[in-house]
Design a protein around this motif. Structure first.
Motif, short mmCIF file in Angstrom:
data_model
loop_
_atom_site.label_atom_id
_atom_site.label_comp_id
_atom_site.label_asym_id
_atom_site.label_seq_id
_atom_site.Cartn_x
_atom_site.Cartn_y
_atom_site.Cartn_z
N UNK A 193 0.83 -1.20 0.00
CA UNK A 193 0.00 0.00 0.00
C UNK A 193 0.87 1.25 0.00
N UNK A 194 1.94 1.22 0.78
CA UNK A 194 2.83 2.37 0.86
C UNK A 194 3.50 2.63 -0.48
N UNK A 195 3.88 1.55 -1.15
CA UNK A 195 4.61 1.71 -2.40
C UNK A 195 3.69 2.05 -3.57
N UNK A 196 2.36 1.84 -3.39
CA UNK A 196 1.42 2.13 -4.49
C UNK A 196 0.98 3.59 -4.42
N UNK A 197 0.33 4.07 -5.49
CA UNK A 197 -0.26 5.41 -5.41
C UNK A 197 -1.73 5.25 -5.01
N UNK A 198 -2.30 6.34 -4.43
CA UNK A 198 -3.59 6.22 -3.76
C UNK A 198 -4.75 5.83 -4.69
N UNK A 199 -4.62 6.14 -6.00
CA UNK A 199 -5.76 5.86 -6.86
C UNK A 199 -5.71 4.46 -7.48
N UNK A 200 -4.62 3.73 -7.26
CA UNK A 200 -4.54 2.38 -7.83
C UNK A 200 -5.60 1.46 -7.23
N UNK A 201 -6.04 0.47 -8.04
CA UNK A 201 -7.02 -0.49 -7.54
C UNK A 201 -6.31 -1.63 -6.80
N UNK A 202 -6.94 -2.04 -5.73
CA UNK A 202 -6.39 -3.16 -4.96
C UNK A 202 -6.18 -4.38 -5.86
N UNK A 203 -7.17 -4.63 -6.74
CA UNK A 203 -7.08 -5.80 -7.62
C UNK A 203 -5.82 -5.77 -8.47
N UNK A 204 -5.29 -4.56 -8.73
CA UNK A 204 -4.11 -4.44 -9.59
C UNK A 204 -2.80 -4.60 -8.82
N UNK A 205 -2.82 -4.31 -7.54
CA UNK A 205 -1.55 -4.42 -6.80
C UNK A 205 -1.47 -5.67 -5.94
N UNK A 206 -2.59 -6.39 -5.81
CA UNK A 206 -2.56 -7.57 -4.92
C UNK A 206 -1.75 -8.70 -5.56
N UNK A 207 -1.20 -9.54 -4.69
CA UNK A 207 -0.55 -10.75 -5.18
C UNK A 207 -1.58 -11.87 -5.14
N UNK B 187 10.26 3.26 17.45
CA UNK B 187 9.86 2.31 16.42
C UNK B 187 8.59 2.82 15.73
N UNK B 188 8.50 2.55 14.44
CA UNK B 188 7.35 2.95 13.65
C UNK B 188 6.92 1.73 12.85
N UNK B 189 5.61 1.47 12.76
CA UNK B 189 5.17 0.34 11.93
C UNK B 189 4.70 0.88 10.59
N UNK B 190 4.60 0.00 9.61
CA UNK B 190 4.04 0.39 8.32
C UNK B 190 2.67 1.00 8.51
N UNK B 191 1.93 0.42 9.43
CA UNK B 191 0.59 0.90 9.70
C UNK B 191 0.62 2.35 10.21
N UNK B 192 1.61 2.66 11.08
CA UNK B 192 1.75 4.04 11.56
C UNK B 192 1.97 4.99 10.39
N UNK B 193 2.80 4.56 9.43
CA UNK B 193 3.09 5.41 8.28
C UNK B 193 1.83 5.64 7.44
N UNK B 194 1.04 4.58 7.27
CA UNK B 194 -0.18 4.69 6.48
C UNK B 194 -1.17 5.63 7.15
N UNK B 195 -1.25 5.56 8.47
CA UNK B 195 -2.23 6.37 9.18
C UNK B 195 -1.78 7.82 9.35
N UNK B 196 -0.47 8.09 9.15
CA UNK B 196 0.03 9.46 9.31
C UNK B 196 -0.10 10.23 7.99
#
Lengths: 454, 454
Positions: A193-207, B187-196
């Motif tokens: 999620x962090x590496x994706x951009x906000x408008x991308x679809x989950x279906x496109x980035x999921x494994x 320490x910071x989790x990925x989740x912390x980054x997403x929520x910030x």
């Protein structure tokens, strides 16, 4: 916390309770990690029954739930009995489903009913669903602390959902993607999620290559899978491929510990679920059945000796080597048994590999047998001044050590193959059976060569 | 993969090698999970030495590294010898530092030198740093697969760094925040980054209460900590509080398995590091020292019996109950030993708790002793028609069972207290010592009441 800190904390909490400083007690206990609070509770001697009850009564509801989740078996049943039905229901609504199913599963049908009745309907149904899976399967150890995402979500929508369920998403690493029928389609990590951009679809980035387990899979197999592939969590699906829960690695560590404990119980015949807090009567009751069985087998060994009474009567020195021969055979058998039982964890053997193992152990038995046999022949000759006695003892030891190794290897392998509970091959049983075999061989040899021994 | 799939895959890979289809082999093996590839490699019989070498030679460098990381001890040393110095150096530069330190640590100083010389300087230094920590400490099992963030970073900068190190950040859950001196701040989790939000400073969203371990901490303590507190990873600091690595939960599962194996080795005296792939000579060599010691102790037991030769000569029936008494005492001792050894995992006992445990086991010994004693008195009377013989056997059994339980409890507790290697209290030793004690008591009792037995 080290042991000194834990003792200080426990003493401090007990003092607060005895001083009726309940608010201070609740605040102090609430600050602790649940595990440490549970340790403090258990460090109160069971005889101080009122103090234990006070401890639980004055915890805030959240800490109380956490502490009860940390307790096991008997201790948990006892603790629930202490807090009364109303508080118990409140705790149960808060508890993780897997811990709850674990607790309720250990109760009788009648003991379970009032608890289920007191819980909220949704919780009661969810737990009964979990309990419908057989014990020791994936379905029984899975939990519902996960976040699922519909496939059509965008990354932005996903992040909004994670925000909303942020208490659930605390301890987990993956988000599961499902379709309209709750069928598992893929997996996304926070990192994705962090590496994706906000408008991308989950279906496109999921494994989409998601390794999952079926709810009815044996927990040991789940543990092997997660251990071998180094997973942090694995999704669980029902027979219609619907996502029904996840299993996290911290539950797997407990499974690994349990399985190791089971192996040790098998090898030592020490009875199930005995720990430092088990009462003497309970522990004795669990250990007795085996011991009584072994007592009868021991008497049977005695009848073997009595069958050779005449031989023994004529060469009393034969008795001197009995404990050594029986003990050594038992010990090599247990060694082989331990190697096999531990080896079978995480790796099922093919027929070819099993054969290779039996051949290996036969080799080990030969090497050990020849070494110890020669050694004891020498000792017996020097001690008793009778070379034939030395030879009889040495050759008997050689034969019994080979047999002991083979029995310790093949019996558990055969039981594993036949899917019989391998507990039947427990250490004491192998030891005692090897005792009998070794006595038969030893006295048989001695009777055969009796004329040379005199 | 189940066992049938694994066998099919292994056979397929072997066929590709034998057909010289090396490119197809490398592609197929590279697609497998490293664990499955390692299983396929190990399923080649050690006698097919050339096939094993071909297997390793034709793997691509990344898969080769992964497979070597999955192997243990002897198998790994052998595999390294197969691939030659140049390829070994390339593999080592790629390997996780903890696996590498593990491998090199098992080699002699001289055997290690050429490997270190062939590695890149930075890698060699990092690994030697790891190996400077004592075996079985946090420093030896930590790895460097983590991402650290300076405290002054913004969330946006942090995400950019994670992108850059995305292969490192694959399997981890936390990001560690450090100051200019590499000291661990939070320490910071990925989740912390997403929520910030992206412009927030890491220092403002990090959690500062980071539980960490010192590099010199015993690995068993680290395992207890992570197991009890359900951590996925824990940061490791050196004596100057600098972050030097992390320990992840998958390494802890291995520690837990190792400790369980060690306990089973202790209880069964089966020797270190014997698995299904150990050769017969090696396995026998590791098991023999114990057995030879036990052989001598067994002969010592014999001398006890020979001391009572006269008694035995006059009442040969005494011999009939010898295996039962010795066996039962050994078994109860092993049961108690197993309970204590397993119980000591993850919970150090205070003096008061130890005393409570010894009292409990004394109670268990009494209950078991009285039950079995009465039972065998009856059996002996019915069988031999001599009530005094029954009483001597029964009372002896009562006494030896109590002694056996106490010995099985106190010996490991004392050794634990004295910080002596508890392996000394191994199952066979307790069993054999209990044998001797029981023979002394049994024949002592019999000699005392000899006149009534005739």
């Amino acid at each position: 916390m080290n042991i000194a800190q834990a003792e200080r904390t426990a003493a401090e909490l007990a003092r607060l309770l005895q001083d009726d400083a309940f608010a201070a007690f609740a605040a102090r206990a609430g600050d602790l990690h649940p595990y440490d609070a549970a340790v403090a509770y258990l460090s109160i001697a069971p005889e101080q029954s009122e103090l234990r009850t006070a401890f639980l009564t004055h915890l805030d509801p959240i800490t109380l739930t956490d502490v009860l989740e940390e307790l096991d078996g008997e201790e948990r049943r006892e603790a629930f009995a202490r807090i009364g039905a109303l508080r118990a229901a409140a705790v149960m609504d808060r508890m993780d489903n897997d811990d709850l199913a674990d607790f309720l599963g250990e109760l009788s049908e009648e003991a379970r009913a009032p608890y289920l009745a007191a819980m909220s309907d949704a919780e009661a149904e969810a737990v009964q669903q979990l309990m419908s899976y057989p014990p020791e399967t994936a379905g029984r150890i899975m939990n519902n602390r996960y976040v699922w995402l519909p496939q059509h979500y965008t990354v932005e929508e996903a992040i909004a959902k994670i925000r909303a369920y942020s208490d659930l998403s605390e301890s987990i690493s993956y988000l599961y993607v499902i379709d309209g029928e709750r069928r598992l389609l893929g997996v996304v990590s926070y990192r994705d999620l962090i590496l994706a951009s906000v408008e991308q679809r989950i279906a496109d980035i999921m494994r989409t290559r998601v390794i999952h387990v079926e709810a009815v899979m044996d927990q040991e197999q789940v543990a092997d899978l997660m251990r071998n592939y180094d997973f942090l969590a694995v999704p669980v699906v029902d027979d219609a491929s619907r996502l029904v829960g996840i299993i996290t690695v911290d539950d797997i560590i407990d499974v690994v510990m349990e399985e190791a404990d089971e192996d040790i119980q098998k090898l030592s015949g020490s009875g199930k679920d005995i720990d430092f807090n088990t009462r003497a009567w309970t522990a004795a009751g669990r250990r007795l059945p085996w011991l009584v069985l072994l007592l009868f087998i021991g008497v049977l060994s005695g009848t073997i000796i009595s069958g050779f009474e005449e031989t023994l009567d004529r060469v009393v020195a034969l008795a001197f080597f009995m404990p050594m021969i029986a003990g050594m055979t038992g010990n090599t058998g247990t060694q082989s048994l331990a190697v096999v039982v531990r080896g079978l964890i995480g790796s099922k053997l093919s027929g070819r590999q099993a054969l290779r193992l039996v051949r290996r152990e036969l080799g080990v038995g030969l090497i050990i047998g020849v070494t110890c046999g020669l050694l004891v022949t020498g000792i017996a000759y020097v001690w008793q001044g009778n070379i034939m006695l030395g030879v009889v003892v040495g050759v008997s030891l050689l034969l019994t050590l080979i047999l002991g190794t083979i029995a310790g290897t093949t019996v558990p392998l055969l039981l594993d193959k036949l899917r019989v509970d391998p507990a039947v091959a427990s250490g004491p049983l192998i030891t005692t059976l090897n005792d009998m075999l070794s006595l038969l061989i030893y006295f048989g040899m001695a009777s055969l060569f009796l004329d040379f021994l005199l």
